[in-house]
Scaffold this motif. Structure first.
Motif, PDB file in Angstrom:
ATOM      1  N   LEU A 192      -7.696  -2.516  20.947  1.00  0.00           N
ATOM      2  CA  LEU A 192      -7.608  -3.974  21.012  1.00  0.00           C
ATOM      3  C   LEU A 192      -6.237  -4.440  21.491  1.00  0.00           C
ATOM      4  O   LEU A 192      -6.133  -5.274  22.404  1.00  0.00           O
ATOM      5  CB  LEU A 192      -7.940  -4.594  19.649  1.00  0.00           C
ATOM      6  CG  LEU A 192      -7.997  -6.117  19.610  1.00  0.00           C
ATOM      7  CD1 LEU A 192      -9.100  -6.642  20.528  1.00  0.00           C
ATOM      8  CD2 LEU A 192      -8.244  -6.590  18.177  1.00  0.00           C
ATOM      9  N   GLU A 193      -5.169  -3.898  20.908  1.00  0.00           N
ATOM     10  CA  GLU A 193      -3.820  -4.303  21.320  1.00  0.00           C
ATOM     11  C   GLU A 193      -3.516  -3.867  22.747  1.00  0.00           C
ATOM     12  O   GLU A 193      -2.933  -4.618  23.528  1.00  0.00           O
ATOM     13  CB  GLU A 193      -2.784  -3.733  20.358  1.00  0.00           C
ATOM     14  CG  GLU A 193      -1.385  -4.236  20.656  1.00  0.00           C
ATOM     15  CD  GLU A 193      -0.360  -3.836  19.611  1.00  0.00           C
ATOM     16  OE1 GLU A 193       0.843  -3.913  19.926  1.00  0.00           O
ATOM     17  OE2 GLU A 193      -0.741  -3.467  18.475  1.00  0.00           O
ATOM     18  N   SER A 194      -3.946  -2.664  23.099  1.00  0.00           N
ATOM     19  CA  SER A 194      -3.723  -2.178  24.463  1.00  0.00           C
ATOM     20  C   SER A 194      -4.451  -3.060  25.479  1.00  0.00           C
ATOM     21  O   SER A 194      -3.888  -3.429  26.512  1.00  0.00           O
ATOM     22  CB  SER A 194      -4.206  -0.726  24.594  1.00  0.00           C
ATOM     23  OG  SER A 194      -4.093  -0.288  25.921  1.00  0.00           O
ATOM     24  N   ASP A 253      -8.580  -6.337  32.060  1.00  0.00           N
ATOM     25  CA  ASP A 253      -9.137  -6.599  30.743  1.00  0.00           C
ATOM     26  C   ASP A 253      -9.805  -5.363  30.152  1.00  0.00           C
ATOM     27  O   ASP A 253     -11.017  -5.337  29.910  1.00  0.00           O
ATOM     28  CB  ASP A 253     -10.118  -7.768  30.820  1.00  0.00           C
ATOM     29  CG  ASP A 253     -10.495  -8.303  29.449  1.00  0.00           C
ATOM     30  OD1 ASP A 253      -9.745  -8.066  28.480  1.00  0.00           O
ATOM     31  OD2 ASP A 253     -11.548  -8.956  29.343  1.00  0.00           O
ATOM     32  N   LYS A 254      -9.002  -4.325  29.961  1.00  0.00           N
ATOM     33  CA  LYS A 254      -9.468  -3.093  29.335  1.00  0.00           C
ATOM     34  C   LYS A 254      -8.257  -2.356  28.782  1.00  0.00           C
ATOM     35  O   LYS A 254      -7.128  -2.544  29.263  1.00  0.00           O
ATOM     36  CB  LYS A 254     -10.213  -2.212  30.341  1.00  0.00           C
ATOM     37  CG  LYS A 254      -9.343  -1.732  31.488  1.00  0.00           C
ATOM     38  CD  LYS A 254     -10.120  -0.862  32.449  1.00  0.00           C
ATOM     39  CE  LYS A 254      -9.166  -0.315  33.531  1.00  0.00           C
ATOM     40  NZ  LYS A 254      -9.842   0.636  34.399  1.00  0.00           N
ATOM     41  N   LEU A 273       1.485   1.741  28.807  1.00  0.00           N
ATOM     42  CA  LEU A 273       2.112   0.600  29.477  1.00  0.00           C
ATOM     43  C   LEU A 273       3.620   0.753  29.328  1.00  0.00           C
ATOM     44  O   LEU A 273       4.106   1.085  28.245  1.00  0.00           O
ATOM     45  CB  LEU A 273       1.659  -0.720  28.847  1.00  0.00           C
ATOM     46  CG  LEU A 273       0.201  -1.092  29.056  1.00  0.00           C
ATOM     47  CD1 LEU A 273      -0.195  -2.208  28.103  1.00  0.00           C
ATOM     48  CD2 LEU A 273      -0.036  -1.508  30.497  1.00  0.00           C
ATOM     49  N   SER A 274       4.327   0.509  30.413  1.00  0.00           N
ATOM     50  CA  SER A 274       5.791   0.616  30.417  1.00  0.00           C
ATOM     51  C   SER A 274       6.394  -0.750  30.659  1.00  0.00           C
ATOM     52  O   SER A 274       6.001  -1.451  31.588  1.00  0.00           O
ATOM     53  CB  SER A 274       6.243   1.563  31.528  1.00  0.00           C
ATOM     54  OG  SER A 274       5.667   2.829  31.357  1.00  0.00           O
ATOM     55  N   PHE A 275       7.350  -1.104  29.822  1.00  0.00           N
ATOM     56  CA  PHE A 275       8.038  -2.384  29.935  1.00  0.00           C
ATOM     57  C   PHE A 275       9.536  -2.132  30.044  1.00  0.00           C
ATOM     58  O   PHE A 275      10.216  -2.007  29.019  1.00  0.00           O
ATOM     59  CB  PHE A 275       7.729  -3.272  28.721  1.00  0.00           C
ATOM     60  CG  PHE A 275       6.274  -3.611  28.564  1.00  0.00           C
ATOM     61  CD1 PHE A 275       5.720  -4.658  29.286  1.00  0.00           C
ATOM     62  CD2 PHE A 275       5.464  -2.881  27.712  1.00  0.00           C
ATOM     63  CE1 PHE A 275       4.374  -4.970  29.149  1.00  0.00           C
ATOM     64  CE2 PHE A 275       4.116  -3.191  27.568  1.00  0.00           C
ATOM     65  CZ  PHE A 275       3.571  -4.242  28.288  1.00  0.00           C
ATOM     66  N   VAL A 285       4.089   1.412  25.339  1.00  0.00           N
ATOM     67  CA  VAL A 285       2.967   1.151  24.449  1.00  0.00           C
ATOM     68  C   VAL A 285       1.870   2.133  24.848  1.00  0.00           C
ATOM     69  O   VAL A 285       1.405   2.114  25.995  1.00  0.00           O
ATOM     70  CB  VAL A 285       2.471  -0.308  24.568  1.00  0.00           C
ATOM     71  CG1 VAL A 285       1.271  -0.532  23.657  1.00  0.00           C
ATOM     72  CG2 VAL A 285       3.597  -1.278  24.235  1.00  0.00           C
ATOM     73  N   VAL A 286       1.501   2.998  23.916  1.00  0.00           N
ATOM     74  CA  VAL A 286       0.536   4.054  24.204  1.00  0.00           C
ATOM     75  C   VAL A 286      -0.707   3.834  23.351  1.00  0.00           C
ATOM     76  O   VAL A 286      -0.607   3.654  22.131  1.00  0.00           O
ATOM     77  CB  VAL A 286       1.132   5.445  23.922  1.00  0.00           C
ATOM     78  CG1 VAL A 286       0.191   6.535  24.436  1.00  0.00           C
ATOM     79  CG2 VAL A 286       2.517   5.593  24.549  1.00  0.00           C
ATOM     80  N   CYS A 287      -1.856   3.843  23.990  1.00  0.00           N
ATOM     81  CA  CYS A 287      -3.119   3.616  23.286  1.00  0.00           C
ATOM     82  C   CYS A 287      -3.724   4.954  22.860  1.00  0.00           C
ATOM     83  O   CYS A 287      -4.229   5.713  23.689  1.00  0.00           O
ATOM     84  CB  CYS A 287      -4.085   2.848  24.181  1.00  0.00           C
ATOM     85  SG  CYS A 287      -5.628   2.438  23.343  1.00  0.00           S
TER      86      CYS A 287
END
Length: 157
Positions: free
Chosen positions: A46-48, A59-60, A65-67, A88-90
């Motif tokens: 959900l957060e990912s 929308d998936k 994700l790299s910031f 952020v790793v799902c």
């Protein structure tokens, strides 16, 4: 200041330890950045999905994700040179991909953290030549950790 890791696991899925993540991060940064702070947040679908939609328009959920860190307006970037950014790793996506690709889950976790770290350093894989450079760096880093070439079986990101 050596490599610093701000670690948070809010997932209820299997995930590596903070110590494992620190080792992988340090290996990825070896010879590239001696002093760095990286935040790693391990999340569920959900957060990912929300972050991927907000920042990439997709929308998936996604694997990582790299910031990259942006210095505040008016402050010289050199003042924050050690701040590399956030990953952020799902967890459910990484686990599912590993199973789907026939890879050891721990090896795929490592690959995703190395991949994301290279993004924080400015590497990308949009153009073929950039992708080749980034993939070779990933292979070299993973080899130091005794993990086989992740691109032998698949060319997926």
């Amino acid at each position: 200041m050596p490599i610093q890791l701000d670690f948070e696991n809010v997932s209820d899925s299997q995930a590596p330890s903070e110590a494992q993540c620190h080792l992988w991060l340090s290996t990825a940064l070896e010879g590239r950045k001696a002093n760095a702070t990286v935040a790693i947040r391990i999340v569920n679908n959900l957060e990912s999905q929300q972050l991927n939609n907000d920042y990439r328009g997709k929308d998936k959920p996604t694997n990582v994700l790299s910031f990259p860190f942006d210095a505040p307006v008016g402050v010289p970037e050199e003042a924050f040179d050690y701040m590399l950014g956030d990953l952020v790793v799902c967890a459910p996506v990484v686990i599912a991909e590993a199973k789907q690709q026939g890879k050891a889950v721990n090896d795929h976790w490592c690959h995703m953290l190395v991949h994301g770290t290279l993004h924080l350093l400015g590497y990308d894989h949009i153009k073929d030549d950039e992708a080749n450079t980034m993939e070779q760096l990933e292979r070299d880093i993973l080899a130091k950790l005794n993990i086989s070439d992740p691109y032998l079986e698949t060319n997926e990101d």
